[in-house]
Design an enzyme around this catalytic site. Sequence first.
Site, PDB file in Angstrom:
ATOM      1  N   HIS A  55      59.541   6.919  38.634  1.00  0.00           N
ATOM      2  CA  HIS A  55      59.418   5.768  37.728  1.00  0.00           C
ATOM      3  C   HIS A  55      58.041   5.101  37.844  1.00  0.00           C
ATOM      4  O   HIS A  55      57.917   3.881  37.731  1.00  0.00           O
ATOM      5  CB  HIS A  55      60.526   4.733  38.000  1.00  0.00           C
ATOM      6  CG  HIS A  55      61.907   5.268  37.792  1.00  0.00           C
ATOM      7  ND1 HIS A  55      62.501   5.360  36.557  1.00  0.00           N
ATOM      8  CD2 HIS A  55      62.806   5.762  38.679  1.00  0.00           C
ATOM      9  CE1 HIS A  55      63.711   5.866  36.681  1.00  0.00           C
ATOM     10  NE2 HIS A  55      63.929   6.129  37.959  1.00  0.00           N
ATOM     11  N   ASN A 128      69.373   3.600  34.174  1.00  0.00           N
ATOM     12  CA  ASN A 128      68.637   4.500  33.296  1.00  0.00           C
ATOM     13  C   ASN A 128      69.110   4.316  31.860  1.00  0.00           C
ATOM     14  O   ASN A 128      70.026   3.534  31.584  1.00  0.00           O
ATOM     15  CB  ASN A 128      68.853   5.963  33.712  1.00  0.00           C
ATOM     16  CG  ASN A 128      68.048   6.349  34.951  1.00  0.00           C
ATOM     17  OD1 ASN A 128      66.959   5.833  35.177  1.00  0.00           O
ATOM     18  ND2 ASN A 128      68.595   7.250  35.743  1.00  0.00           N
TER      19      ASN A 128
END
Length: 496
Positions: A55, A128
């Site tokens: 990320h 997510n």
Amino acid sequence: MTEDKTLTTASGIPVADNQNSLTAGERGPILMQDFYLMEKLAHFNRERIPERVVHAKGAAAFGTFTVTHDITRYTKAQLFSEVGKETQVLLRFSTVGGEQGSADAERDPRGFSMKFYTEEGNWDLVGNNTPVFFIRDPLKFPDLIHTQKRHPQTHLKDADAKWDFWSLSPEALHQVTILFSDRGTPKNHRHMDGFGSHTFSLINDRGERVWCKFHFKTMQGIENFTAEEATQIKGEDPDHATRDLFEAIDQGNYPKWRFCIQVMTEAQAAEYRESPFDLTKVWKHSEFPLIDVGILELNRNPQNFFAEVEQAAFSPSNVVPGISFSPDKVLQSRIMSYADAQRYRLGANYQQLPVNQPKCPVMHYQRDGAMAPGNNGGSGPNYEPNSHEDAPKQNSAYADPAWDLGNVKVDRYDHRKGNDDYTQAGDLYRLMKPDAQQRLVANIVESLSAAKPEIQMRQLCHFFRADPNYGRQVAEGLGIAIDPSMMPAAAQPIGV
């Protein structure tokens, strides 16, 4: 009178010249004495912190969460306590596998990480844009991510590694199917849903638990790129989603999501046909319909990307009273690994950075470490239990109910209850010869005499319980007269 805008060093020292270094003569060498030059160069060398292992590429915005439906039957969390209540939030979007300079349009899951600044502390929901993931056992997480990164020899993305791992991991098929569908390339951050993905638990004010899943449904509608469109935008504008989010908010076009939950009772979970804690599976909406909770709106862009986005730290370990965990194995590992990653990336005091600071009072015994701001706890104790009246104390009212796993209950068991902490200490004392006992007592008296009288008396009770003579000798050494009728029985555990 105008405000003084004189440039200073980081220590507040006024800077007379920010254009020219200090030199010995017009053409001479630069002097080490030029501390301002040294400060600028040294700080520049340290401007980059380690990027997130996953990320790394992301964008974020601040906003508000507003409760629209009452769910207090399920949870006592104060942010849900009444309809209309608002809570400040930070939401960071990201790709998973790419580096900071990678394109926003890569075929990749998207991170959807939220920080709710509640009056009971920060709640981080680190999810997510997909309701499932590739693995159900956290032991495989490093292996999975290695396949999404670069080949150790070529330093190129490696299709063999991805598909080798996936073909040997059938549990990944659900997420692989999502990844290679249209949802694998969202058009931007605003036009996709978000999920907590894991199973969590909600606890109400009666101590009743239900399992739950968190959903954020985009109110902009879902929009995705085709593979061809994603390839084109990566070449034309690799930061397109970052740009889109910033410009939309800057123009007052505030994106919104419906916040919903699914709820499963413990009884339903016990009878469910598969594990409700499996991260590779969803709960069907036909069996566990979405329950509306509120509206999330993003309405403020960060003022400084590094301070408010790059330094933002999220961890599933941050839950507030009324929201808790589940036996989901991957969630259990993330509780440890995410906070650990932030300590590595930002330092031991990362929670004290402004973007991570709770909006409620913070009272703990953590001290020191790099960049400890404020007064570092002042003159208060840095240990517990302690005798200080005004020091922070635990509060059992916030305890979660135990998990009943059938043959065992998960709970915090009092390690002192029913334990005899005195017999073996007394046995050891009685094994000593008189001269060894005298030296033991002398050593204790020398140290204990420097403590406060009330602490001396508390400790004497322990010595007496181990052996009356042990306690009497220490008391005599301290010059404390003990009424024999007040002496506790030997080897009698407290609380038994």
